[in-house]
Every structure is written in structure tokens, then in C-alpha cells.
Design a protein around this motif. Structure first.
Motif, short mmCIF file in Angstrom:
data_model
loop_
_atom_site.label_atom_id
_atom_site.label_comp_id
_atom_site.label_asym_id
_atom_site.label_seq_id
_atom_site.Cartn_x
_atom_site.Cartn_y
_atom_site.Cartn_z
N GLY A 3 13.73 -5.62 -14.83
CA GLY A 3 12.67 -5.30 -15.77
C GLY A 3 13.05 -4.10 -16.62
N ALA A 4 12.30 -3.88 -17.68
CA ALA A 4 12.59 -2.78 -18.59
C ALA A 4 12.53 -1.43 -17.89
CB ALA A 4 11.60 -2.81 -19.76
N LEU A 5 11.70 -1.30 -16.86
CA LEU A 5 11.55 -0.03 -16.16
C LEU A 5 12.18 -0.05 -14.76
CD1 LEU A 5 7.88 0.94 -17.15
CD2 LEU A 5 10.04 1.66 -18.21
N ASP A 6 13.12 -0.94 -14.57
CA ASP A 6 13.81 -1.01 -13.28
C ASP A 6 14.45 0.34 -12.97
OD1 ASP A 6 14.88 -2.66 -11.06
OD2 ASP A 6 16.80 -2.11 -11.94
N GLY A 7 14.26 0.82 -11.74
CA GLY A 7 14.82 2.11 -11.34
C GLY A 7 13.87 3.27 -11.50
N VAL A 8 12.72 3.05 -12.12
CA VAL A 8 11.72 4.10 -12.28
C VAL A 8 10.75 4.04 -11.10
CG1 VAL A 8 9.80 4.94 -13.69
CG2 VAL A 8 11.88 4.09 -14.80
N ARG A 9 10.53 5.18 -10.45
CA ARG A 9 9.61 5.23 -9.30
C ARG A 9 8.34 5.98 -9.69
NH1 ARG A 9 10.74 6.99 -3.02
NH2 ARG A 9 11.20 4.77 -2.83
N ILE A 10 7.21 5.35 -9.45
CA ILE A 10 5.91 5.92 -9.78
C ILE A 10 5.14 6.19 -8.49
CG2 ILE A 10 3.70 5.50 -10.94
CD1 ILE A 10 5.29 3.70 -12.91
N ILE A 11 4.63 7.40 -8.36
CA ILE A 11 3.74 7.75 -7.26
C ILE A 11 2.33 7.78 -7.83
CG2 ILE A 11 3.31 9.34 -5.37
CD1 ILE A 11 6.21 8.21 -5.54
N ASP A 12 1.52 6.82 -7.45
CA ASP A 12 0.19 6.65 -8.04
C ASP A 12 -0.88 7.10 -7.06
OD1 ASP A 12 -2.05 5.93 -9.43
OD2 ASP A 12 -1.68 3.77 -9.37
N VAL A 13 -1.50 8.24 -7.34
CA VAL A 13 -2.59 8.73 -6.49
C VAL A 13 -3.93 8.57 -7.20
CG1 VAL A 13 -1.30 10.28 -5.02
CG2 VAL A 13 -2.08 11.11 -7.23
N LEU A 26 2.96 -0.79 -15.72
CA LEU A 26 4.31 -0.27 -15.53
C LEU A 26 5.03 -1.01 -14.42
CD1 LEU A 26 3.42 3.52 -15.88
CD2 LEU A 26 4.42 2.03 -17.63
N GLY A 27 4.28 -1.41 -13.38
CA GLY A 27 4.87 -2.22 -12.32
C GLY A 27 5.29 -3.59 -12.82
N ASP A 28 4.47 -4.21 -13.65
CA ASP A 28 4.82 -5.49 -14.26
C ASP A 28 6.13 -5.38 -15.04
OD1 ASP A 28 2.50 -6.60 -13.25
OD2 ASP A 28 1.46 -6.72 -15.18
N LEU A 29 6.35 -4.21 -15.63
CA LEU A 29 7.56 -3.98 -16.44
C LEU A 29 8.77 -3.61 -15.59
CD1 LEU A 29 5.89 -2.06 -19.39
CD2 LEU A 29 7.02 -4.28 -19.54
N GLY A 30 8.62 -3.60 -14.27
CA GLY A 30 9.76 -3.42 -13.40
C GLY A 30 9.79 -2.14 -12.61
N ALA A 31 8.87 -1.21 -12.87
CA ALA A 31 8.86 0.05 -12.13
C ALA A 31 8.47 -0.19 -10.67
CB ALA A 31 7.89 1.04 -12.77
N GLU A 32 8.97 0.66 -9.79
CA GLU A 32 8.53 0.67 -8.40
C GLU A 32 7.29 1.56 -8.33
OE1 GLU A 32 9.92 2.18 -3.94
OE2 GLU A 32 11.09 2.75 -5.71
N VAL A 33 6.19 1.02 -7.84
CA VAL A 33 4.93 1.77 -7.78
C VAL A 33 4.50 1.92 -6.33
CG1 VAL A 33 2.52 1.89 -8.51
CG2 VAL A 33 4.24 0.86 -10.03
N ILE A 34 4.35 3.17 -5.90
CA ILE A 34 3.83 3.47 -4.57
C ILE A 34 2.40 3.97 -4.74
CG2 ILE A 34 4.06 4.89 -2.50
CD1 ILE A 34 7.07 4.96 -3.03
N LYS A 35 1.46 3.21 -4.24
CA LYS A 35 0.04 3.54 -4.36
C LYS A 35 -0.37 4.35 -3.13
CE LYS A 35 -4.52 1.30 -4.79
NZ LYS A 35 -4.93 1.87 -6.09
N ILE A 36 -0.72 5.62 -3.36
CA ILE A 36 -1.15 6.48 -2.27
C ILE A 36 -2.66 6.37 -2.12
CG2 ILE A 36 -1.21 8.83 -1.37
CD1 ILE A 36 1.59 7.72 -1.62
N GLU A 37 -3.12 5.96 -0.93
CA GLU A 37 -4.55 5.80 -0.69
C GLU A 37 -5.04 6.75 0.40
OE1 GLU A 37 -6.25 1.83 -1.08
OE2 GLU A 37 -4.21 1.03 -0.84
N HIS A 38 -6.31 7.07 0.32
CA HIS A 38 -6.93 7.94 1.32
C HIS A 38 -6.71 7.34 2.70
CE1 HIS A 38 -10.12 10.02 3.57
NE2 HIS A 38 -10.08 10.95 2.62
N HIS A 39 -6.38 8.19 3.67
CA HIS A 39 -5.99 7.71 4.99
C HIS A 39 -7.14 7.12 5.80
CE1 HIS A 39 -7.62 11.69 5.68
NE2 HIS A 39 -7.64 11.49 6.99
#
Length: 395
Positions: A3-13, A26-39
Motif C-alpha cells: 500500500g501507499a503507506l506500507d511501513g508506516v506505524r500508527i499508534i491510535d489512542v 490510513l490503514g486502508d492505504l497500507g499503514a500498520e495501525v495499533i488501536k490502544i483501548e482502555h484496559h
């Protein structure tokens, strides 16, 4: 294919809609997205239903594909340490806490850029990080009201009406994407990260475009116009013999063809209707004449005639009718994904069509905390440490 954003890491809080919608794009475009959720509770939208399917709410599913879900207690010192490790390996943070919340936890942009000088942080708030309203909570409905949008939405003699979707959230998600991609380009050129301060209020005001420009030009406060256009005539809904149809005549040549198709060619030759500025002045006379003619055929018949004449038009669909339209399937706007608890999960597709780096639907909207253990292992924590984190309610 990457994807266009392959190799980009996003920390989504971020939670709810504006931030998650942005990170999904951004995930659809190839970014790696880590969704941080309340524990303990996770993203609020997980409980926003019905409808639910397979234990997941439709609301949550709409903005969270192509992500991994990790639970984390950001108020604990151990949780903060884990978060800083993630930041060190990431490129972008998206957050929508109230102004100053992350700073109070020692996780504001100034602190985090010490871990990662190239970090880009997109901070989404209701009213922005500055100004007299910076500490106020901002919800889409409130923003629609205060931005002036509701004052111009609805029937002329009716009450103000909000848009049927959370449009301020959606616009903010889109503007945040633009800001992030711009900051990425700048970082690639300079090596420097930066913070993006973006608010729902600013984004909604920006979207008023020509309506706000009209006010700034003539000083007249715009009012509600229902389904009519403030500057163009005819550009509105019309009743047909079996329903309503939108006609959007954008110029004088189109009006000439429109008048001929409805059997009233003389209207386009009359001085009071020939030019758009005259049609606008004489709208109250013109519209009833057009309505009378359009009631003589069905919306399908008119659509066929208008399409043939190159006159912009469209029937007013409900959501079910929209998804049945062959154009929607032809454009890939209805997709099906595999999901661990939902058979045949159907979702809205992406409107982005890139010829070399197409969007991909790689990951289902994650289950709550689905990837916590795997992400912690990537950060170097062993199974014993992870078990201890769970016992101590860090994750």
C-alpha cells in the motif's frame, strides 16, 4: 502489492469516530495501525447499539478495520512505559483526549518526542488546543449547532436540523488525514516530526465554504433553504408522479436543455428566466411552473430523459435503495470481509482508487484486545511478564 503507506506505524489512542475514521483510512492505504483501548472498557462505540452482530456493534465496525487492538492502562507507570516503547517504534500518534489530558499523564507531545524526535502527533479536540473554549468537550451535535451548520439546514420555516450523520466527526477525520500526510511529507524532507492541532469546530466552519463566503461578502446572515440552493436555480428537489427527484441545473445552457425536455422551451427564452441571476431573483415565479411540468411523469422516466440530455439529476434513495444501485457494486463500495464472530461481514468500501497502490481490506475490525499479547511480545516482553501485566490490570 504494497500500500501507499506500507511501513508506516500508527499508534491510535482515539475513540468514537473522528480519530478512528482517520486511522482506518490510513490503514486502508497500507499503514500498520495499533488501536490502544482502555484496559477495562475499550472504545465506547463497542457498546453503541443495537444493532449488534457476533458481539460487535455496527457503529464500532464502521470505523475500525485494518487495525490491531491492544488494551493498556495509561494511568499506570508500567502502562506508560509500554506506551513509550510503542512510540519509539512508531511514526504517528492520533489522540482525541480533552486538551491537556496526555500532558497531565506525562505523555504529551513534548514528552513523547523525547522518545521519538520524528514523531507526528495528531491531536483532535472539539475546539482546539488554544482559545477560550479549549477545555470544553466537543461533540459532533454541539459542533453542528455552534458552527452555524444547523442554522442553514432544514426547511425555511422549520426548526434547525442536524445532518443525518456525524458530519463534523467525518470531516475532522478527513482533515486529520490531510494533516498527517502533509506532516509525513515534511518529515521525509526534513527529518522533523510535529504536532497537528485540529478541531471539530474549525473543520466544520471550513466546510461552510460558499455559504460563509456569501455572508462575508454581503453581510447578510444566511437562513435555511430546505432543499434549494442559495445561488443556483433550479437546483432542488421536485415532486414527480411517484416520488421526488433532485435536479441540479448548473448553468444557463443546461437550463435551456432542461426547459426543452420538460416541454417548456419558452421559459429559457424569457428575460426573467434566461440567466441564472434572473432565475434566482424570480425563483418564486419559476419553481411552481417547473413543479407543474415535473408532476406529469415518474422519477424513472424523468431520469432517463434528463440523463440523455446531460442534465444532472438523481432520485432520492433510501439507504437500501442506494446499496441496490449497480453503480455501488461496480465501484466496490460494498465489501465483504472475514470475521471471527460474524459470518459474511459487509462493510462500506473505500472511495480511494489508486492505480499503483490500491487500498486493501487486510484485517477485520479487531475484537477487544485481540492483539495485546502479540504486540507486547514484539516489544520484547515474555509470557511471564505479560501474565503479570494482566494480574496487575495493566492490560
Amino acid at each position: 502489492m504494497n500500500g501507499a503507506l506500507d511501513g508506516v506505524r500508527i499508534i491510535d489512542v482515539s475513540r468514537v469516530l473522528a480519530g478512528p475514521f482517520c486511522s482506518m483510512i490510513l490503514g486502508d492505504l497500507g499503514a500498520e495501525v495499533i488501536k490502544i483501548e482502555h484496559h477495562e472498557s475499550g472504545d465506547e462505540t463497542r457498546g453503541w447499539g443495537p444493532p449488534f452482530s457476533g458481539g460487535e456493534s455496527a457503529y464500532y465496525l464502521c470505523a475500525n478495520r485494518n487495525k490491531q487492538s491492544m488494551t493498556l492502562n495509561l494511568k499506570s507507570e508500567q502502562g506508560k512505559e509500554i506506551f513509550r516503547k510503542l512510540i519509539s517504534s512508531g511514526d504517528i500518534v492520533i489522540q482525541n483526549f480533552k486538551t491537556g489530558t496526555l500532558e497531565k499523564m506525562g505523555l504529551g507531545y513534548r514528552e513523547l518526542k523525547e522518545c521519538n524526535p520524528k514523531l507526528i502527533m495528531a491531536s483532535i479536540t472539539g475546539f482546539g488546543l488554544t482559545g477560550p473554549y479549549k477545555d470544553l468537550p466537543g461533540y459532533d451535535y454541539i459542533i453542528q449547532a455552534m458552527s452555524g451548520l444547523m442554522s442553514i439546514t432544514g426547511e425555511k420555516d422549520g426548526s434547525p436540523v442536524k445532518v443525518g450523520v456525524a458530519i463534523a466527526d467525518i470531516l475532522t477525520g478527513l482533515y486529520t488525514c490531510i494533516g498527517i500526510l502533509s506532516a509525513l511529507h515534511h518529515r521525509n524532507e526534513s527529518g522533523q516530526g510535529q504536532e497537528i492541532d485540529i478541531s471539530l469546530m474549525d473543520c466544520q466552519v471550513s466546510s461552510l465554504v460558499n455559504v460563509a463566503s456569501n455572508y462575508l461578502f454581503n453581510g447578510l446572515t444566511p437562513g435555511r433553504m430546505g432543499n434549494q440552493h442559495p445561488n443556483i436555480v433550479p437546483y432542488q428537489t421536485f415532486p414527480t408522479s411517484d416520488g421526488e427527484l433532485v435536479v441540479a441545473v448548473g448553468n444557463d445552457e443546461q437550463f435551456r436543455r432542461f426547459a426543452a425536455v420538460i416541454g417548456r422551451p419558452e421559459l429559457a427564452e424569457q428575460q426573467r428566466f434566461k440567466l441564472n441571476e434572473m432565475r434566482l431573483l424570480n425563483k418564486e415565479e419559476l419553481v411552481p411552473l417547473l413543479e407543474e411540468s415535473l408532476k406529469t411523469k415518474t422519477k424513472k422516466q424523468w431520469k432517463e430523459l434528463f440523463d440523455a440530455a446531460g442534465i444532472p439529476n438523481g432520485p432520492i434513495y433510501d439507504i437500501a435503495e442506494m446499496f441496490e444501485d449497480p453503480q455501488i457494486s461496480a465501484r466496490g463500495m460494498l465489501v465483504e470481509m472475514e470475521h471471527p464472530t460474524i459470518d459474511g461481514l459487509r462493510m462500506i468500501g473505500s472511495p480511494l482508487n489508486l492505480s499503483r497502490t490500491p487500498v486493501t481490506m487486510r484485517k477485520h475490525p479487531p475484537l477487544y484486545g485481540e492483539h495485546t499479547d502479540a504486540i507486547l511480545a514484539q516489544l520484547g516482553y515474555d509470557s511471564g511478564q505479560i501474565d503479570k501485566f494482566k494480574q496487575n490490570k495493566m492490560i
